[in-house]
Design a protein around this motif. Structure first.
Motif, short mmCIF file in Angstrom:
data_model
loop_
_atom_site.label_atom_id
_atom_site.label_comp_id
_atom_site.label_asym_id
_atom_site.label_seq_id
_atom_site.Cartn_x
_atom_site.Cartn_y
_atom_site.Cartn_z
N ALA A 8 31.10 71.78 76.24
CA ALA A 8 31.96 72.32 75.18
C ALA A 8 32.68 73.59 75.64
O ALA A 8 33.87 73.78 75.38
CB ALA A 8 31.13 72.60 73.93
N PHE A 9 31.96 74.45 76.32
CA PHE A 9 32.56 75.69 76.82
C PHE A 9 33.64 75.38 77.84
O PHE A 9 34.70 76.03 77.88
CB PHE A 9 31.47 76.58 77.43
CG PHE A 9 31.96 77.93 77.86
CD1 PHE A 9 32.44 78.85 76.93
CD2 PHE A 9 31.96 78.29 79.20
CE1 PHE A 9 32.90 80.09 77.34
CE2 PHE A 9 32.41 79.53 79.61
CZ PHE A 9 32.88 80.44 78.67
N SER A 10 33.40 74.37 78.67
CA SER A 10 34.40 73.96 79.64
C SER A 10 35.67 73.46 78.96
O SER A 10 36.79 73.79 79.38
CB SER A 10 33.81 72.86 80.54
OG SER A 10 34.78 72.38 81.44
N ARG A 11 35.50 72.71 77.88
CA ARG A 11 36.67 72.24 77.13
C ARG A 11 37.43 73.41 76.52
O ARG A 11 38.66 73.42 76.49
CB ARG A 11 36.24 71.25 76.04
CG ARG A 11 35.75 69.91 76.57
CD ARG A 11 36.89 69.10 77.21
NE ARG A 11 37.89 68.73 76.22
CZ ARG A 11 37.89 67.60 75.53
NH1 ARG A 11 36.90 66.73 75.69
NH2 ARG A 11 38.86 67.32 74.68
N LEU A 12 36.71 74.39 76.02
CA LEU A 12 37.35 75.58 75.46
C LEU A 12 38.16 76.30 76.54
O LEU A 12 39.33 76.67 76.32
CB LEU A 12 36.30 76.53 74.89
CG LEU A 12 36.79 77.94 74.49
CD1 LEU A 12 37.82 77.85 73.36
CD2 LEU A 12 35.61 78.82 74.09
N MET A 13 37.57 76.51 77.70
CA MET A 13 38.27 77.24 78.76
C MET A 13 39.47 76.43 79.27
O MET A 13 40.53 77.01 79.58
CB MET A 13 37.29 77.53 79.90
CG MET A 13 36.14 78.45 79.51
SD MET A 13 36.66 80.12 79.10
CE MET A 13 36.62 80.87 80.73
N GLY A 14 39.32 75.12 79.35
CA GLY A 14 40.45 74.28 79.75
C GLY A 14 41.58 74.36 78.75
O GLY A 14 42.76 74.39 79.12
N HIS A 15 41.23 74.40 77.47
CA HIS A 15 42.25 74.52 76.42
C HIS A 15 42.97 75.86 76.53
O HIS A 15 44.20 75.91 76.39
CB HIS A 15 41.58 74.37 75.05
CG HIS A 15 42.55 74.37 73.91
ND1 HIS A 15 43.35 73.29 73.60
CD2 HIS A 15 42.87 75.35 73.01
CE1 HIS A 15 44.11 73.59 72.55
NE2 HIS A 15 43.84 74.84 72.18
N LEU A 16 42.22 76.92 76.76
CA LEU A 16 42.86 78.24 76.93
C LEU A 16 43.83 78.23 78.11
O LEU A 16 44.93 78.79 78.03
CB LEU A 16 41.79 79.32 77.13
CG LEU A 16 40.88 79.63 75.95
CD1 LEU A 16 39.82 80.64 76.36
CD2 LEU A 16 41.69 80.18 74.77
N ARG A 17 43.42 77.61 79.20
CA ARG A 17 44.29 77.54 80.38
C ARG A 17 45.61 76.85 80.04
O ARG A 17 46.69 77.26 80.48
CB ARG A 17 43.59 76.81 81.51
CG ARG A 17 44.36 76.79 82.82
CD ARG A 17 43.84 75.76 83.79
NE ARG A 17 44.08 74.40 83.32
CZ ARG A 17 43.14 73.50 83.06
NH1 ARG A 17 41.86 73.82 83.21
NH2 ARG A 17 43.45 72.30 82.63
N GLU A 18 45.53 75.82 79.21
CA GLU A 18 46.72 75.03 78.89
C GLU A 18 47.63 75.70 77.88
O GLU A 18 48.86 75.64 78.01
CB GLU A 18 46.29 73.66 78.36
CG GLU A 18 45.61 72.78 79.40
CD GLU A 18 45.05 71.51 78.80
OE1 GLU A 18 45.25 71.29 77.57
OE2 GLU A 18 44.41 70.73 79.53
#
Length: 477
Positions: free
Chosen positions: A101-111
């Protein structure tokens, strides 16, 4: 905007796992996107708090689908079998779901965070176990009676906690044999730190923002479990540094009266100072000045800063402050808003000057740490500064500030609640006087005089409850 009145440039806001992933594998980023939109609109930076597996030593913000499956996502247990409302740090299935979940959050922030509004992320919040020094669930018992990991053994030797292995360790070096009465807390620290390392490292692969962990401090009555055992308290920093290299710092949450002592303990070459929570009484303004100018803090954030604008601030129940072992005086906001805002404004104005002198002998700071302290004596090349602290009063800051030696004869004094006297060096029997003495401030890196002081005005250099700047050019005769 109210935050602009106190010259805040960054806000700390939480992101809750339970709202981000309400259904397993299904993500909702609407709250995150709203925060990013507001940050751009109001020209603020953000530090996000990831409330995932653990917050304040409990698993309160995990999604409902995880809360209801206590067999897969097993809880920590006290001695005797009582389950805590805390998912065990040895539950690697839960750690991996958090990391995903944290990885998805960080990926979303990057995008989506094209303006780079988010500058740091806190992983979890005040982790550890309350009421017990370690987990006693079946999986924890098996690990505790097994060998200490080699990586931790090496860190313990390097830190001077144990003797080197070659000097007579038994073949079976379990946790009790190696660490004695501290084994339980070290065991907890290793597994919590390892869990946060997994979560942070996976997230940073998606978006390498600085990630940190905060800490509920070790305090009275001092035994592990009266504060969250396994958290990165000072005694356990060596464990955390070994287990969680992906965290760029450990950040203290400070509600104790001895704030400066904590700041200095957590300011290390391998641990830049970040203070994501701190007391918000008027004295916090003094600590803020000292944190930035002396400890080179990256962040100083009084808890619940939004309360400063409420006509009737929320009163934290006595039961809550007692349960959290928090000094209730730390929430008395009398006089805080005006003084703290002025400190932040002043820090912004002298930023270029501070960056020029930070880490040199030409910048020296002072802070009144205890009621009995009368002052300090700061030594420079050609002059010495006697700083006398004014008596502390309720609802007012305490003495704090800094002296910049601009050159041999020119000084800038920044501070509050003190009286400054200039002396020649020992053995130099000449007197000191002013060629020029001015009260003012900096703007765009340039000094702006507000008041030229001469005659009676130059006799005493007194700084009162609002932070001020005094610039002086000296000579001897």
């Amino acid at each position: 905007m109210k935050m602009d009145q106190s010259h805040l440039n960054t806000l700390i806001v939480p992101v809750y796992w339970e709202t981000l992933e309400p259904e397993e594998g299904s993500y909702d980023f609407s709250l995150v996107d709203s925060l990013l939109e507001q940050a751009v609109r109001f020209k603020k930076k953000l530090i996000l708090l990831w409330f995932g597996l653990w917050k304040n030593a409990e698993s309160a913000y995990v999604p409902a689908w995880m809360k209801q499956d206590s067999e897969t996502f097993f809880r920590a247990e006290m001695y005797g079998g009582e389950r805590l409302n805390t998912i065990s740090p040895l539950c690697w299935e839960a750690v991996e779901r958090d990391a995903a979940a944290f990885s998805r959050l960080m990926g979303h922030l990057r995008e989506v965070d094209k303006n780079s509004s988010v500058i740091m992320v806190q992983v979890e919040n005040e982790v550890g176990l309350l009421g017990t020094e370690r987990d006693y669930c079946r999986q924890a018992e098996e690990a505790f009676t097994g060998n200490v990991p080699d990586k931790l053994m090496d860190a313990a030797v390097k830190s001077g906690k144990i003797r080197a292995r070659e000097t007579g360790w038994p073949e079976k070096a379990d946790w009790t044999v190696v660490f004695g009465e501290d084994a339980g807390e070290i065991f907890s620290a290793w597994f919590f730190a390892s869990a946060l390392e997994r979560i942070a490292s996976v997230g940073k692969k998606e978006y390498p923002l600085p990630c940190y962990a905060n800490v509920w401090l070790k305090q009275f009555p001092w035994y592990a479990g009266s504060y969250p055992s396994g958290g990165p308290v000072e005694d356990m920093l060596w464990v955390w540094k070994a287990a969680a290299p992906s965290l760029f710092t450990i950040a203290p949450d400070i509600y104790v009266p001895y704030v400066s002592e904590i700041m200095e303990k957590y300011t290390r070459p391998d641990n830049p100072l970040v203070i994501p929570e701190v007391r918000k009484d008027a004295v916090t303004a003094s600590y803020a000045l000292y944190a930035y100018l002396n400890c080179h803090a990256l962040c100083y954030a009084p808890f619940g800063i939004e309360d400063l604008w409420q006509k009737e601030p929320d009163v934290i129940p006595k039961e809550v402050t007692e349960a959290l072992n928090i000094d209730p005086l730390s929430f008395d906001m009398t006089g805080t808003k005006e003084t703290l805002g002025e400190v932040y404004r002043l820090l912004g104005e002298i930023k270029s000057l501070y960056l020029r002198y930070r880490g040199t002998t030409h910048l020296k700071c002072f802070l009144k740490n205890a009621e009995g302290e009368q002052g300090c004596y700061l030594k420079f090349k050609s002059y010495d500064m006697e700083i006398r602290y004014l008596p502390q009063q309720v609802g007012m800051p305490t003495a704090a500030g800094a002296v910049f030696e601009l050159d041999e004869n020119n000084f800038l004094i920044v501070g509050m609640m003190c009286n400054v006297c200039v002396h020649t060096k020992p053995g130099d029997h000449r007197k000191v006087d002013f060629i020029r003495k001015e009260a003012g401030t900096y703007s765009d890196g340039q000094w702006r005089c507000r008041q030229r002081q001469n005659g009676d005005e130059k006799i005493v250099t007194m700084l009162y409850d609002m932070p001020e700047c005094v610039k002086m050019e000296l000579f001897k005769y």
